[in-house]
Design a protein around this motif. Structure first.
Motif, mmCIF file in Angstrom:
data_model
loop_
_atom_site.group_PDB
_atom_site.id
_atom_site.type_symbol
_atom_site.label_atom_id
_atom_site.label_comp_id
_atom_site.label_asym_id
_atom_site.label_seq_id
_atom_site.Cartn_x
_atom_site.Cartn_y
_atom_site.Cartn_z
ATOM 1 N N PHE A 78 -4.682 54.564 2.043
ATOM 2 C CA PHE A 78 -3.229 54.712 1.932
ATOM 3 C C PHE A 78 -2.592 54.680 3.323
ATOM 4 C CE2 PHE A 78 0.370 57.932 1.509
ATOM 5 C CZ PHE A 78 1.281 56.981 1.059
ATOM 6 N N VAL A 79 -1.613 53.802 3.482
ATOM 7 C CA VAL A 79 -0.854 53.730 4.736
ATOM 8 C C VAL A 79 0.565 54.225 4.443
ATOM 9 C CG1 VAL A 79 -0.035 52.245 6.603
ATOM 10 C CG2 VAL A 79 -2.204 51.732 5.444
ATOM 11 N N PRO A 80 0.865 55.466 4.826
ATOM 12 C CA PRO A 80 2.202 55.976 4.516
ATOM 13 C C PRO A 80 3.300 55.294 5.333
ATOM 14 C CG PRO A 80 0.920 57.635 5.701
ATOM 15 C CD PRO A 80 0.037 56.444 5.521
ATOM 16 N N ALA A 144 -6.492 54.030 7.397
ATOM 17 C CA ALA A 144 -6.661 53.801 5.955
ATOM 18 C C ALA A 144 -7.858 52.912 5.642
ATOM 19 C CB ALA A 144 -5.389 53.173 5.392
#
Lengths: 305, 391
Positions: A78-80, A144
């Motif tokens: 996950f790359v916020p 990520a």
């Protein structure tokens, strides 16, 4: 690989996501497009298991996704939207910490690999606070990638990034996708989604308003072509009045007049015959409809309104 | 779970020691304030609660010959220095804050007072004091010394030298004061050890409470920056991360406590007279309590700005009422009752028991037990109420 069925989420009285359903196939580069506040981030948060959906279901490789589905979470990178990094630590220390949360073996080697993937191998020991915006974004992606995720989910990963870094990010993501990684990419920049994604879902006001390949989505527009007429000097008013009678959605800006035509061949012939001797026409260009046009057609507003 | 907790502790300590200036401030602030207070209160304790320098008392009289026996006694007093001035000058100097007390001795005072002693019908001469209201402690001490001398002169004048009980050789009894600190029991030094040990323990506790607030603010900043969202996407229970934060804050607090107390020992040479294991237990439980207090603060606050002011106020009240600044025994009874609901009171009292009261390990257990109860309470609220998202 991933399927959402009638997923909804409310925050108090505000509905952030309403009855959203779509599927993402294995190996696909899937785009989630929509303006700010469309519900993209909330949808992603439910996909990666940081939020629990109020209703509906999210399945990853057949298993239900929720905040305590640790097995499924380890399949997702996950790359916020924010550069979620400890800026007072080095790039390597950040990777070591986040990697240790996934219980990775041979972490130092893995850190070196992902740094190489995003082109930061020579900055491993530098503190993140000394990085440019683009470098931080690349490191954000590297974190990520540490645990070899099957599905990479990116939430607007290019916000505030210079064009050079943006292209580097695109190249990295395209390479990852070529290597077989499934990617979900959200953005409110339609050019990014058009370049990267093979299938696109468009969201607005928490609802899914279109989903499919770009060709599928373009079919949602009425069968019209956009014709741009460029004159040597601004066309006379009587000519504009004549064109306006036939093309009510005509737009005139200085020397450029834009009209929507139903039949390109017939309409171009009619227009050139009407212009003969009345105005000096320099060029005629037919534009392909964009996702922006589709969004405008479906919602009545622009992506960045 | 253990691996995650260790990873969080390692990362937090790396962050903490990376910012050397912040580390130095976290150590120097409590150490500096403790040194200042130790100098002030330690010197008073060394002189048995009396000011370390003599109090200047101004004396004004028109009959200097009559003043001679009074001056003879007053000049022998431990706490006062006598300076003869005019009445006008006495008023001016007290008013200007140059002396805390002046005494105006009227003409014929000794004879008149001697006549009135034991005779309620005789006219009583008036002794006038001019006092600085902001120096009530010095005024009280000086008055006591002056009155002792005056009564000695009056009694001697009336009944003869043998009845002047203010003279040591005339006293029909002797006195001995024994302070019940371990220092005294071991026949060693003075009250100074107790005062300085208390000051350092109290201000070290205050220091780690402020450190806990800083940790809470960092956690809230991490939430704002989206770091916690990334953590919640990882295949771990977010509570493991918070538990890691409690342990890393405990280690940081132990480091601050250790350095501040060691600083006190090296600079002021105060001695640890109680159980060292008991002291270690008190340090650990105090550090654990403040670490969970930090989590409690971060769980209740929505924004950093909102939480910082409120939690600073709470810490100041806790340290004040908990006896970190002044011993709780100085407080009115009702404040002492309230202070037992404050964890700082248990931390400071437990540290006092181990540092200068010379108590054994068993005496530390109740204090440590109460601190653990506070820890569990703060941690339970922190772990269940913590907001992971800014939404």
């Amino acid at each position: 690989m991933l399927s959402l069925r009638s997923v909804s989420k409310k925050f108090g009285a505000r509905t952030a996501v309403s009855d959203v359903s779509f599927e993402v196939q294995c190996g696909e580069f899937f785009g989630l497009l929509g303006p700010n506040g469309a519900g993209k981030t909330t949808t992603l948060s439910m996909i990666v298991g940081t939020l629990l959906a109020d209703s509906g279901s999210i399945n990853l490789e057949g298993a239900q996704m929720n905040p305590s589905a640790f097995g499924e979470k380890s399949k997702i990178g996950f790359v916020p939207q924010e550069t979620a990094l400890y800026e007072d630590l080095s790039a390597n220390a950040n990777l070591q910490f986040f990697g240790s949360l996934y219980g990775l073996q041979s972490l130092p080697e893995r850190c070196a690999t992902v740094l190489r993937q995003v082109g930061l191998e020579d900055r491993a020991a530098d503190r993140v606070e000394n990085f440019s915006g683009g470098m931080k974004r690349r490191l954000n992606i590297a974190v990520a990638l540490l645990h070899h995720p099957k599905l990479l989910v990116l939430d607007e990963p290019t916000v505030g990034v210079d064009p050079q870094s943006r292209n580097q990010i695109f190249d990295t993501l395209e390479q990852l996708n070529r290597d077989g990684m499934t990617i979900i990419y959200t953005s409110h920049y339609m050019e990014e989604v058009e370049r990267l994604c093979s299938r696109i879902a468009i969201m607005d006001g928490g609802k899914l308003i279109a989903c499919g390949t770009k060709a599928d989505i373009s079919k949602l527009l009425p069968d019209l072509n956009l014709l741009a007429l460029t004159f040597a000097e601004p066309p006379p008013a009587d000519l504009l009045a004549l064109l306006l009678l036939k093309y009510p959605d005509l737009k005139a800006e200085e020397t450029v007049v834009t009209v929507q035509v139903a039949n390109l061949e017939v309409d171009v012939a009619w227009i050139t015959s009407q212009l003969a001797g009345k105005a000096n026409l320099k060029a005629i260009r037919s534009d392909e409809s964009s996702l922006e046009d589709v969004f405008l057609h479906l919602t009545g507003k622009g992506l960045r309104d | 779970m253990l691996k995650v907790i260790l990873a969080v502790v390692r990362k937090d300590l790396l962050q903490y020691f990376t910012d050397r200036r912040a580390v130095l401030i976290s150590l120097m602030v409590p150490l500096g304030i403790a040194c200042f207070m130790a100098v002030i209160f330690g010197s008073q304790s060394a002189s048995g609660g009396k000011p370390s320098t003599k109090i200047t008392v101004l004396v004004a009289t028109k009959n200097k010959a009559e003043l001679a026996p009074l001056l003879e006694r007053w000049n022998k007093a431990e706490s006062v220095t006598i300076k003869q001035v005019s009445e006008q000058e006495a008023k001016a100097q007290v008013n200007a804050g140059q002396a805390p007390l002046a005494i105006i001795v009227p003409d014929g005072f000794v004879v008149g007072a001697s006549n009135a002693f034991g005779d309620s019908t005789a006219a009583k001469p008036e002794l006038k004091f001019i006092a600085d209201p902001t120096k009530s402690l010095e005024v009280g001490i000086a008055k006591g010394e002056l009155m002792g001398g005056i009564m000695g002169v009056i009694v001697e004048n009336k009944y003869g030298k043998a009845f002047a009980l203010d003279q040591k050789e005339n006293s029909p009894y002797t006195t001995k004061t024994e302070d019940l600190s371990a220092e005294k029991q071991q026949g060693a030094a003075d009250d100074r050890n107790a005062t300085i040990a208390h000051v350092f323990a109290g201000l070290a506790i205050q220091g780690i409470l402020f450190g806990a607030i800083e940790s809470a603010m960092l956690l809230m900043r991490d939430r704002q920056k989206g770091l916690l969202k990334r953590l919640t996407a990882a295949p771990i229970s977010p509570r493991w991360f918070l538990m890691g934060r409690i342990f890393s804050s405990t280690v940081k607090a132990l480091f601050v406590l250790g350095v501040v107390l060691m600083g006190g020992i090296l600079i002021f040479h105060f001695k640890i007279t109680g159980s060292l294991v008991g002291l270690a237990l008190m340090l650990f439980t105090s550090a654990l309590m403040t670490a969970s207090f930090g989590l409690f603060v971060s769980a209740l606050g929505r924004t950093e700005a909102q939480s910082r002011g409120l939690s600073t106020l709470v810490v100041l009240i806790m340290t004040m009422l908990g006896g970190a600044w002044f011993p709780a025994s100085m407080f009115p009874d009702w404040v002492q009752v309230i202070s037992k609901c404050i964890p700082v009171r248990w931390a400071v009292d437990g540290m006092d028991a181990m540092t200068w009261r010379g108590q054994e390990l068993a005496a530390a257990l109740p204090f440590a037990g109460v601190l653990l109860l506070f820890t569990v309470g703060f941690a339970a609220i922190g772990l269940t109420r913590f907001r992971w998202d800014t939404e």
